[in-house]
Design a protein around this motif. Structure first.
Motif, mmCIF file in Angstrom:
data_model
loop_
_atom_site.group_PDB
_atom_site.id
_atom_site.type_symbol
_atom_site.label_atom_id
_atom_site.label_comp_id
_atom_site.label_asym_id
_atom_site.label_seq_id
_atom_site.Cartn_x
_atom_site.Cartn_y
_atom_site.Cartn_z
ATOM 1 N N VAL A 113 25.014 51.645 -10.654
ATOM 2 C CA VAL A 113 24.776 51.721 -9.211
ATOM 3 C C VAL A 113 24.051 53.034 -8.942
ATOM 4 C CG1 VAL A 113 25.795 51.676 -6.912
ATOM 5 C CG2 VAL A 113 26.922 50.458 -8.792
ATOM 6 N N TYR A 156 20.467 46.269 -12.181
ATOM 7 C CA TYR A 156 21.369 47.319 -11.696
ATOM 8 C C TYR A 156 21.281 47.318 -10.176
ATOM 9 C CZ TYR A 156 16.903 49.907 -11.763
ATOM 10 O OH TYR A 156 15.598 50.305 -11.586
ATOM 11 N N THR A 157 22.196 47.996 -9.528
ATOM 12 C CA THR A 157 22.264 47.999 -8.068
ATOM 13 C C THR A 157 21.617 49.269 -7.525
ATOM 14 O OG1 THR A 157 24.270 46.663 -8.028
ATOM 15 C CG2 THR A 157 23.811 47.985 -6.077
ATOM 16 N N GLY A 200 31.806 46.090 -3.311
ATOM 17 C CA GLY A 200 30.453 46.121 -2.771
ATOM 18 C C GLY A 200 30.254 47.195 -1.733
ATOM 19 N N ARG A 203 20.884 44.203 -5.265
ATOM 20 C CA ARG A 203 21.470 43.918 -6.567
ATOM 21 C C ARG A 203 20.448 43.256 -7.479
ATOM 22 N NH1 ARG A 203 26.678 45.060 -6.291
ATOM 23 N NH2 ARG A 203 27.732 45.029 -4.261
#
Length: 446
Positions: free
Chosen positions: A422, A322-323, A255, A319
């Motif tokens: 991401v 997708y992030t 993360g 989040r």
């Protein structure tokens, strides 16, 4: 209104600003305000002027909303009362902040630097229980005085973020700040277009060290020799080698949350932060340097950092399908490299959406190319350059996608972003890429 209650009479205010009081009121001034859109009841409204606004236009509004009085420029057409007339409302705001600062007998920590000011401030606010800190990025000739003026009387410490875009600006703020501890996070390459050289930049930042009084402490990066100057102050250094607070073993999890070890004379500390970004290791080391300067118990201070919260648009992770990593508040070579490195450590395909890094002067093209190359080396599958490209695409090997504006970038990303990706969004503030980041966050959540 904040928890502050100043209790000043209008006579006190007129004396402090060297102004002429017209009309009267027996109501004490609870707080000083400059934004007519907020709560002004019981406040003293200072009518500031800027390139796109003029507070004098809102004098009648704030008085009808309960303001005790207004501070206006003597050459304005304002005839409402009670009013205090001054030559410059900006100087009057500064004078009121000096008055408030003189009333505060608490440690005051001031932070400047090319990057990391806000994050270091946020960490210190978490570590110093009961402290009062600059909201958002209140770090200029208006924000610093307003932060001081809003400090509650029961605050245990005052934490000020201090920016500069020219020589003499921090010196002008010095009587308002009167720091107990001054922190310079780093120099970097920001504002070279304005300062012309790193030496000039270092001198401008060093004005915050010159503002220290007797017994003051400078907390400085060990790898910036131009800042390690002799003086009457004590110095505590932080960095990766040869520092009083030394950082080693920096890692980030999936993360992007960092863990690292801090080495101090009081022992070693294992630290894990709730804020994404490997760069927070350095910011934490600077914060621990402040804690050492204040004589605090370091383990307890560090444990409180686990509750730290970051400011908006700074490595703000969202989040969904997708992030989205919204780091669109600002950008310079150091912060872009750190953001790319952090995102590359997160699970998923990595897409970088980058805009202009401003004010780099002669280093502009070189740094844009270098960071495009870093994105490529880190394995980013896509690079989308929004607006003018000063070298990102060249560094990325010529395979970057170019978008003329935010709308074009959104259309481009719609065709390439996949679930689990991401997406990093980062640029200098002038690019306004937070608008794109917010669109992506909304789309990812749907």
């Amino acid at each position: 209104m904040t928890g502050v209650f100043l209790g000043w009479s209008l006579g006190d205010v007129a004396d402090a600003v060297g102004g002429d009081l017209v009309g009267r009121s027996d109501r004490p001034v609870a707080a000083v305000v400059s934004d007519s859109r907020g709560d002004v009841d019981g406040g003293l409204f200072v009518a500031l002027e800027g390139d796109t606004f003029d507070g004098h236009s809102y004098v009648d509004q704030v008085l009808s909303s309960g303001a005790v009085a207004v501070v206006v420029q003597s050459d304005s057409a304002v005839d409402a009362t009670p009013r205090i007339e001054v030559e410059s409302t900006g100087d009057a705001l500064a004078a009121l902040a000096v008055k408030r600062r003189d009333e505060l007998d608490i440690p005051t920590i001031a932070i400047t630097g090319s990057t990391g000011k806000t994050s270091t401030k946020d960490l210190l606010a978490a570590g110093l229980d009961g402290s009062w800190a600059s909201p958002r990025s209140f770090n200029n000739e208006i924000g610093v005085p307003l932060t001081v003026l809003s400090t509650p009387s029961d605050a245990t410490a005052l934490i000020l973020e201090v920016g500069t875009r020219g020589t003499g600006q921090i010196e002008w703020l010095a009587p308002i700040i009167k720091p107990s501890v001054s922190v310079i996070t780093n120099l970097g390459l920001v504002h070279l277009e304005t300062f012309g050289s790193l030496r000039n930049l270092a001198n401008a930042k060093y004005e915050l060290i010159d503002a220290l009084g007797p017994g003051g402490v400078a907390v400085l990066p060990a790898d910036e020799p131009s800042l390690l100057r002799e003086g009457s102050h004590k110095t505590i250094t932080f960095g990766k080698t040869g520092a009083d607070v030394m950082v080693t073993d920096v890692t980030t999890d999936d993360g992007g949350l960092p863990s690292f070890t801090l080495h101090t004379a009081e022992g070693d500390l294992l630290v894990s932060l709730p804020l994404p970004g490997a760069h927070h290791a350095s910011n934490t080391a600077a914060a621990v340097g402040v804690a050492l300067a204040l004589g605090l118990e370091i383990e307890a201070f560090v444990s409180r950092l686990e509750s730290a919260t970051g400011s908006d648009w700074r490595m703000d992770v969202h989040r969904g399908r997708y992030t989205v990593v919204n780091d669109a508040y600002n950008a310079n070579p150091q912060s872009v490299e750190s953001a790319l490195t952090t995102v590359a450590s997160m699970s998923g395909r990595h897409i970088a959406v980058l805009g202009l890094m401003a004010e780099l002067g002669s280093a502009c093209e070189r740094e844009h190319i270098r960071l495009g190359r870093i994105a490529s080396d880190l394995g980013f599958c896509e690079l989308v350059v929004v607006g003018p490209d000063h070298g990102f695409a060249v560094g990325f090997g010529g395979n970057a996608r170019k978008a003329a504006n935010i709308e074009d970038a959104a259309d481009t990303l719609a065709g390439i972003v996949e679930p689990g990706d991401v997406v990093l969004v980062k640029a200098s503030r002038s690019a306004s890429l937070e608008r794109l980041a917010l669109q992506l966050i909304k789309d990812s959540a749907s």
